[in-house]
Write a protein that holds these residues in place. Structure first.
Motif, PDB file in Angstrom:
ATOM      1  N   GLU A   1       0.916   1.086  15.964  1.00  0.00           N
ATOM      2  CA  GLU A   1      -0.352   1.454  15.364  1.00  0.00           C
ATOM      3  C   GLU A   1      -0.159   2.670  14.458  1.00  0.00           C
ATOM      4  OE1 GLU A   1      -3.808   0.994  18.101  1.00  0.00           O
ATOM      5  OE2 GLU A   1      -4.332   2.942  17.249  1.00  0.00           O
ATOM      6  N   GLY A   2      -0.639   2.548  13.241  1.00  0.00           N
ATOM      7  CA  GLY A   2      -0.471   3.656  12.302  1.00  0.00           C
ATOM      8  C   GLY A   2       0.805   3.551  11.490  1.00  0.00           C
TER       9      GLY A   2
ATOM     10  N   PHE B   1      -0.577  10.405  -6.439  1.00  0.00           N
ATOM     11  CA  PHE B   1      -1.843  10.316  -7.171  1.00  0.00           C
ATOM     12  C   PHE B   1      -2.590  11.650  -7.210  1.00  0.00           C
ATOM     13  CE2 PHE B   1      -0.809   6.272  -5.100  1.00  0.00           C
ATOM     14  CZ  PHE B   1      -0.537   5.521  -6.228  1.00  0.00           C
TER      15      PHE B   1
ATOM     16  N   VAL C   1      -1.025  19.990   4.371  1.00  0.00           N
ATOM     17  CA  VAL C   1       0.420  19.792   4.498  1.00  0.00           C
ATOM     18  C   VAL C   1       1.096  20.439   3.283  1.00  0.00           C
ATOM     19  CG1 VAL C   1       0.093  17.627   5.745  1.00  0.00           C
ATOM     20  CG2 VAL C   1       0.413  17.572   3.273  1.00  0.00           C
TER      21      VAL C   1
ATOM     22  N   GLU D   1      -6.621   0.197  10.141  1.00  0.00           N
ATOM     23  CA  GLU D   1      -6.485   0.227  11.587  1.00  0.00           C
ATOM     24  C   GLU D   1      -5.374   1.170  12.036  1.00  0.00           C
ATOM     25  OE1 GLU D   1      -6.716  -3.761  13.260  1.00  0.00           O
ATOM     26  OE2 GLU D   1      -6.147  -2.841  15.168  1.00  0.00           O
ATOM     27  N   GLY D   2      -5.672   2.000  12.996  1.00  0.00           N
ATOM     28  CA  GLY D   2      -4.656   2.886  13.563  1.00  0.00           C
ATOM     29  C   GLY D   2      -4.509   4.177  12.790  1.00  0.00           C
ATOM     30  N   ALA D   3      -5.034   4.234  11.555  1.00  0.00           N
ATOM     31  CA  ALA D   3      -4.852   5.441  10.758  1.00  0.00           C
ATOM     32  C   ALA D   3      -6.199   6.053  10.359  1.00  0.00           C
ATOM     33  CB  ALA D   3      -4.028   5.122   9.521  1.00  0.00           C
TER      34      ALA D   3
ATOM     35  N   LEU E   1      -4.194  -1.282  -5.286  1.00  0.00           N
ATOM     36  CA  LEU E   1      -3.350  -2.465  -5.097  1.00  0.00           C
ATOM     37  C   LEU E   1      -4.092  -3.704  -5.598  1.00  0.00           C
ATOM     38  CD1 LEU E   1      -0.740  -3.651  -3.892  1.00  0.00           C
ATOM     39  CD2 LEU E   1      -1.923  -3.850  -1.718  1.00  0.00           C
TER      40      LEU E   1
ATOM     41  N   LYS F   1       0.010   9.648   1.897  1.00  0.00           N
ATOM     42  CA  LYS F   1      -0.080   8.362   1.227  1.00  0.00           C
ATOM     43  C   LYS F   1      -0.406   8.465  -0.258  1.00  0.00           C
ATOM     44  CE  LYS F   1      -4.543   6.776   2.342  1.00  0.00           C
ATOM     45  NZ  LYS F   1      -4.955   6.370   1.013  1.00  0.00           N
TER      46      LYS F   1
ATOM     47  N   MET G   1      -7.306  14.677  10.436  1.00  0.00           N
ATOM     48  CA  MET G   1      -6.874  14.373   9.077  1.00  0.00           C
ATOM     49  C   MET G   1      -8.024  14.381   8.077  1.00  0.00           C
ATOM     50  SD  MET G   1      -3.971  11.502   8.950  1.00  0.00           S
ATOM     51  CE  MET G   1      -3.924  11.501   7.171  1.00  0.00           C
TER      52      MET G   1
ATOM     53  N   LEU H   1       3.230  17.257   7.660  1.00  0.00           N
ATOM     54  CA  LEU H   1       2.938  15.854   7.364  1.00  0.00           C
ATOM     55  C   LEU H   1       3.383  14.926   8.494  1.00  0.00           C
ATOM     56  CD1 LEU H   1       1.854  13.807   5.344  1.00  0.00           C
ATOM     57  CD2 LEU H   1       4.149  13.630   4.390  1.00  0.00           C
TER      58      LEU H   1
ATOM     59  N   GLU I   1       0.850  -1.191   0.000  1.00  0.00           N
ATOM     60  CA  GLU I   1       0.000   0.000   0.000  1.00  0.00           C
ATOM     61  C   GLU I   1       0.892   1.249   0.000  1.00  0.00           C
ATOM     62  OE1 GLU I   1      -3.137   0.505  -0.233  1.00  0.00           O
ATOM     63  OE2 GLU I   1      -4.027  -1.481   0.064  1.00  0.00           O
ATOM     64  N   PRO I   2       0.412   2.362  -0.573  1.00  0.00           N
ATOM     65  CA  PRO I   2       1.240   3.573  -0.629  1.00  0.00           C
ATOM     66  C   PRO I   2       1.772   4.022   0.736  1.00  0.00           C
ATOM     67  CG  PRO I   2      -0.712   3.862  -1.977  1.00  0.00           C
ATOM     68  CD  PRO I   2      -0.868   2.530  -1.292  1.00  0.00           C
ATOM     69  N   GLN I   3       0.950   3.911   1.775  1.00  0.00           N
ATOM     70  CA  GLN I   3       1.396   4.359   3.093  1.00  0.00           C
ATOM     71  C   GLN I   3       2.616   3.561   3.553  1.00  0.00           C
ATOM     72  OE1 GLN I   3       0.263   6.954   4.716  1.00  0.00           O
ATOM     73  NE2 GLN I   3       1.196   6.691   6.724  1.00  0.00           N
TER      74      GLN I   3
ATOM     75  N   ALA J   1       6.265   8.024   7.907  1.00  0.00           N
ATOM     76  CA  ALA J   1       6.152   7.878   6.451  1.00  0.00           C
ATOM     77  C   ALA J   1       6.293   9.226   5.776  1.00  0.00           C
ATOM     78  CB  ALA J   1       4.817   7.239   6.095  1.00  0.00           C
ATOM     79  N   SER J   2       7.018  10.143   6.422  1.00  0.00           N
ATOM     80  CA  SER J   2       7.080  11.500   5.889  1.00  0.00           C
ATOM     81  C   SER J   2       8.430  11.802   5.275  1.00  0.00           C
ATOM     82  CB  SER J   2       6.801  12.486   7.013  1.00  0.00           C
ATOM     83  OG  SER J   2       7.681  12.223   8.072  1.00  0.00           O
TER      84      SER J   2
ATOM     85  N   LEU K   1       6.434  15.333  -1.024  1.00  0.00           N
ATOM     86  CA  LEU K   1       5.756  14.243  -0.319  1.00  0.00           C
ATOM     87  C   LEU K   1       4.662  14.802   0.590  1.00  0.00           C
ATOM     88  CD1 LEU K   1       5.574  11.248   0.408  1.00  0.00           C
ATOM     89  CD2 LEU K   1       7.243  11.669   2.193  1.00  0.00           C
TER      90      LEU K   1
ATOM     91  N   GLN L   1       1.161  13.940  11.263  1.00  0.00           N
ATOM     92  CA  GLN L   1       0.073  12.989  11.018  1.00  0.00           C
ATOM     93  C   GLN L   1       0.489  11.556  11.319  1.00  0.00           C
ATOM     94  OE1 GLN L   1      -1.242  13.643   6.981  1.00  0.00           O
ATOM     95  NE2 GLN L   1      -2.270  15.562   7.478  1.00  0.00           N
TER      96      GLN L   1
ATOM     97  N   GLN M   1      -4.736  17.338   0.529  1.00  0.00           N
ATOM     98  CA  GLN M   1      -4.481  15.898   0.496  1.00  0.00           C
ATOM     99  C   GLN M   1      -5.681  15.260  -0.182  1.00  0.00           C
ATOM    100  OE1 GLN M   1      -3.686  15.318   4.728  1.00  0.00           O
ATOM    101  NE2 GLN M   1      -1.661  14.578   4.236  1.00  0.00           N
TER     102      GLN M   1
ATOM    103  N   ASN N   1       5.690   4.586   1.689  1.00  0.00           N
ATOM    104  CA  ASN N   1       6.301   5.799   2.250  1.00  0.00           C
ATOM    105  C   ASN N   1       7.086   5.493   3.521  1.00  0.00           C
ATOM    106  OD1 ASN N   1       5.179   7.233   0.170  1.00  0.00           O
ATOM    107  ND2 ASN N   1       3.506   8.095   1.377  1.00  0.00           N
TER     108      ASN N   1
END
Lengths: 538, 389
Positions: free
Chosen positions: A138-139, B240, B193, B304-306, B156, B236, B333, A152, A70-72, A143-144, B233, A155, B128, A75
């Protein structure tokens, strides 16, 4: 009475004891050679961890479309790859080399502050483990990008305070290492070893250590401001509270630019040590090399905003940072010309350390050329944040810093272990690495110029071909490094069985003190200072 | 040998995939379509050639030496070293070359910075992960995000070949339209951001910084479609949020302005009509896919978590006004979608989330209700102004 005398004698013997037995030796050691080994082994482990992350990145970029991550997470990989390679692999490897070689090169019995030496190593391990543990939080991991730009970075999930604390630990560890190196060089030199007689590796590390002491607190300060912005309602970097996100970038790059020189100055030192030995000539301009290193270090403090040309600076700022950055080309040119002049009319042989060193001079110069191109502010409005930049800094880090660390490994392993590495395998490792590193990074120049931004997990189809070539290079390069691991382990376990002399390399003892000692090195060396200082380079 | 074979194998594999890619295939910097981009290209080539010449000289010397001055050829090392004269020469020559580079670079830098005498202004806001464009001279205002075809293909494991999507990842739903032969001033800022607005053919990029305004300008000679991407950057979906600029002759541009104004009226009419739940659900599905799915996931499971799940969420299955309020104004966010979506889109996606993704609350909201929310927000401001008076 006699019992007391005997005990006293025992105590006297203890003064010359060998290493502690078992695992405890490595935990409590204060011996510079043991700590040097710990640093190098740790750096190699981190090199493979950071490398594995790079392969995740290159696997995802092998083809357009998202196939694996995944993109996250992508990063997180770019961020962690950079942080681990910079703070876990390259910097510790050079501290390891400093620990091993500085006392030997200046004729000292050990580092000046051996207990702090132990502590700085274990703080490094703690910091790196804490950083790596953020991957499981968690999270996800930060990723910045390794620059950790706000807003960023704010976050980031649960990992943020842990990543910040790990930066603090790594910083404390680096500062301790730097203090130790400065104290050692200023206080422990053998009689007759004046500053201008020190080998260049010692000189470059002395200057690097001052850079580290100047910049690590700045970075620690910047990330602490992030911490208070996130948890204590400050607004250093939040315009809504009167702050400025760009302020962080100024502080970060005031640290960040000297930081990249922390990774390259010791590289210069090792190259200046290896090339004369295999050219069988003195280094062409010893004193100009020292002055050039000092000039580069000074300039590194006044050019930081060339990382920020597009951030919206006044035009006077853009012009100043452009001119100042261009100046760096002058002392860097002096270095490259000096290495070339050292080779000129030498009597060269091309053992693995020399091969890696020559590749360093050529490929680092390529990184220098793209650096010069980027110093031109208007052009940087196109290059900035593209793969052109990625190609540039990888040229100055992989075939420069990493190649030289490997050259140093091949150069000094026989000295450290008393065993010779397998020259054929070493050369195979060199050619695999030198070719694949170019297949890996050279096409990235094309990608950047053609318009591919950095830090993207997927790309438009016109970038597909060179990304595929680059990924193939990455995998060949990555797996070639397993050969290095094999060669190192084999050398430690007995190598080729060939007898290794104290000098190892022909006439090496004319160049530096460590070659006047037997191979393998005894656990304690220079308990009495050497009588003569090698005079080859002055 | 093995290496060479692998390279050839990879080149062969590449040739199979070239297809659509070949047309835009490039190795060098683009010359672009503005004077600035041409100047930057010339600077780039000048310095590239300087580097090539220095490289040939230095590496040539080095390789000559490596070939001739080797021990295996019986070459005996001469022991010369230290020459102040030589050191001075190789310090002065690079200095002169640098001065030669700095002069044209300074000129281009000053041109790049000169935003004066612009004939029109466009405000660009980075979000974003989309761009907001505001034409300051005639009030046209819209958001621009990744087009649907690319968005579907980029998920994905989507199974869609990116090569089958036209302008994969470089296409948007609403391109920025500008006139040719006019000096256009851009004002840049960001909502959340840092982002960076980059169209290579214009010759520059500029960071968008929340809370601050940056400026830049362009003057496009030729009509055409110019594509770019976010270069800083920004989280995520940084990869895109493309940029598409369409430059038109003045007449075409004016016609476009008229259609935009007409389009706004049509939107208003749509928002005024009574929508059935089925219509809302159908529209909501598209809006969800384009705006929500990248964080809350296509099935509403979140991450989860985000990013919280929407399925069985207390917000989505709770009071509808509270949900509208949260989506309208944003939180943490979660962006403030009140500004990003039209009334119709907003009402549709609220209805969709409450009755799909495993939820079945059964209620819905009409675009007209959102419209009243929208018109009440500026009204508040007016009241404030009244108070001041």
């Amino acid at each position: 009475m006699s019992a007391v005398v005997a005990e006293h004698d025992d105590h006297g013997d203890h003064h010359d004891h060998g290493p502690e037995k078992g695992l405890l030796r490595w935990i409590i050691t204060t011996n510079h050679k043991d700590i040097g080994t710990l640093y190098l082994v740790f750096a190699l482990a981190m090199f493979f961890l950071g490398g594995a992350m790079a392969l995740v990145i290159r696997a995802e970029l092998f083809e357009p479309g998202l196939q694996f991550v995944e993109p996250q997470f992508f990063n997180s990989m770019t961020t962690m790859h950079a942080l681990i390679m910079v703070f876990g692999a390259v910097m510790p490897a050079f501290v390891g080399l400093a620990n091993w070689m500085i006392p030997l090169m200046i004729g000292a019995p050990d580092m000046a502050l051996p207990r702090m030496n132990n502590m700085s190593f274990w703080l490094l391990v703690a910091g790196a483990l804490l950083l790596a543990s953020t991957l499981f939080m968690e999270g996800g991991a930060p990723a910045s990008g390794w620059t950790l730009y706000p807003p960023l970075v704010l976050q980031t999930g649960a990992a943020l305070p842990f990543a910040i604390f790990s930066v603090h630990l790594l910083g404390i560890s680096s500062i301790m290492g730097a203090i130790n190196i400065i104290a050692t060089i200023f206080n422990m030199r053998a009689p007759g070893m004046t500053l201008m007689k020190m080998p260049l590796f010692v000189w470059t590390w002395l200057i690097t250590a001052f850079l580290l002491i100047a910049i690590m607190p700045v970075f620690a300060g910047a990330v602490t401001m992030l911490l208070t912005d996130r948890f204590f309602d400050t607004s250093f970097f939040d315009a809504a509270g009167g702050g400025d996100p760009v302020l962080y970038q100024h502080i970060f790059w005031f640290f960040g630019h000297p930081e990249v020189y922390v990774m390259i100055l010791p590289t210069f030192g090792v190259a200046s040590t290896i090339i004369p030995v295999f050219a069988r000539k003195p280094l062409f301009g010893y004193s100009s090399m020292v002055y050039a290193t000092a000039s580069i270090a000074f300039l590194s403090f006044i050019v930081w905003a060339h990382h920020m040309f597009t951030v919206g600076m006044p035009v006077a700022g853009e012009l100043y940072f452009m001119y100042a950055t261009m100046l760096i080309a002058i002392p860097t040119g002096v270095k490259v010309f000096n290495w070339t002049a050292t080779m000129w009319k030498g009597s060269m042989t091309f053992e693995t350390p020399m091969l890696f060193s020559i590749a360093f001079v050529v490929l680092f110069t390529m990184g220098g050329f793209t650096g010069l191109m980027m110093s031109v502010a208007p052009s940087d409005f196109q290059y900035h944040d593209t793969y052109f930049i990625v190609a540039h800094f990888h040229y100055t880090l992989v075939p420069a810093s990493i190649f030289i660390i490997m050259a140093a490994g091949y150069f000094w392993l026989p000295k450290w272990t008393g065993n010779m590495y397998d020259e054929k395998l070493g050369q195979l490792h060199f050619w695999l690495s030198a070719i694949s590193v170019n297949v890996l990074f050279f096409p990235q120049h094309f990608l950047g110029l053609a318009g591919m931004p950095r830090r993207i997990p997927d790309y438009a189809v016109q970038f597909a071909d060179w990304n595929m070539v680059s990924s193939i290079g990455a995998f060949v390069f990555g797996f070639s490094q397993l050969l290095f691991l094999y060669i190192v382990i084999k050398t430690i376990r007995g190598g080729t069985g060939e007898e290794v002399t104290g000098e190892v390399w022909e006439d090496a003892s004319k160049h530096s003190l460590e070659w006047t000692l037997p191979s393998p090195l005894p656990y304690h060396t220079f308990t009495t200072p050497p009588k003569e200082i090698p005079t080859e380079h002055f | 040998m093995k290496k060479t074979k692998q390279l050839f194998a990879s080149l062969f594999l590449m040739s199979l995939g070239l297809g659509t890619a070949q047309a835009e295939y490039t190795l060098n910097l683009r010359q672009g379509v503005t004077q600035i981009s041409q100047d930057v290209y010339d600077l780039h080539m000048l310095i590239l050639w300087i580097c090539v010449l220095i490289g040939v000289a230095v590496f040539g010397t080095m390789f000559y030496s490596i070939y001739h001055h080797r021990k295996s050829k019986g070459h005996v090392a001469s022991q010369f070293h230290e020459s102040t004269k030589v050191e001075i020469v190789w310090t002065i020559i690079p200095t002169l070359i640098l001065i030669g580079m700095a002069i044209p670079a300074t000129k281009t830098m000053l041109d790049l910075d000169d935003v004066q005498d612009a004939e029109m202004s466009i405000k660009v806001t980075g979000w974003q992960w989309k761009w907001e464009y505001e034409y300051l001279d005639n009030g046209i205002h819209f958001f621009s995000s990744l087009d649907e075809a690319s968005n579907r293909a980029r998920q994905l494991g989507s199974g869609i070949d990116p090569r089958s999507v036209p302008h994969y990842l470089l296409n948007v739903d609403h391109p920025l339209v500008v006139p040719t032969k006019k000096k256009i001033r851009f004002l840049f800022t960001a909502a959340d951001v840092l982002h960076s607005w980059w169209v290579p053919d214009l010759g520059w990029k500029k960071d968008t910084v929340p809370g601050f305004i940056n400026e830049s300008w362009t003057y496009i000679e030729k009509p055409g479609t110019y594509r770019g991407q976010c270069a800083e950057l920004c989280g995520k979906d940084h990869g895109f949020m493309p940029i598409v600029v369409i430059a038109m002759e003045e007449n075409d541009y004016n016609a476009w302005i008229e259609t935009q104004k007409a389009g706004t009226e049509a939107d208003e009419q749509l928002a005024a009509k009574e929508w059935t739940t089925d219509e809302l659900m159908a529209k909501g599905e598209t809006v969800y896919a384009n705006n929500c799915a990248s964080c809350h996931m296509a099935d509403g499971a979140g991450m989860e978590g985000a990013f919280p799940a929407l399925t069985d969420s207390s917000v989505v299955t709770g009071d509808i006004d509270a949900q509208i309020e949260l989506m309208y104004n944003g939180k943490g966010m979660m962006p403030a979608f009140g500004q990003m979506l039209s009334e119709t889109e907003f009402a549709a996606v609220v209805t969709y989330t409450r009755n799909a993704l495993g939820n079945s609350v059964g209620d819905s909201v009409q675009p007209a209700a959102i419209k009243s929310l929208k018109s009440s927000a500026p009204a508040d401001e007016e009241e404030d102004e009244d108070d001041e008076e």
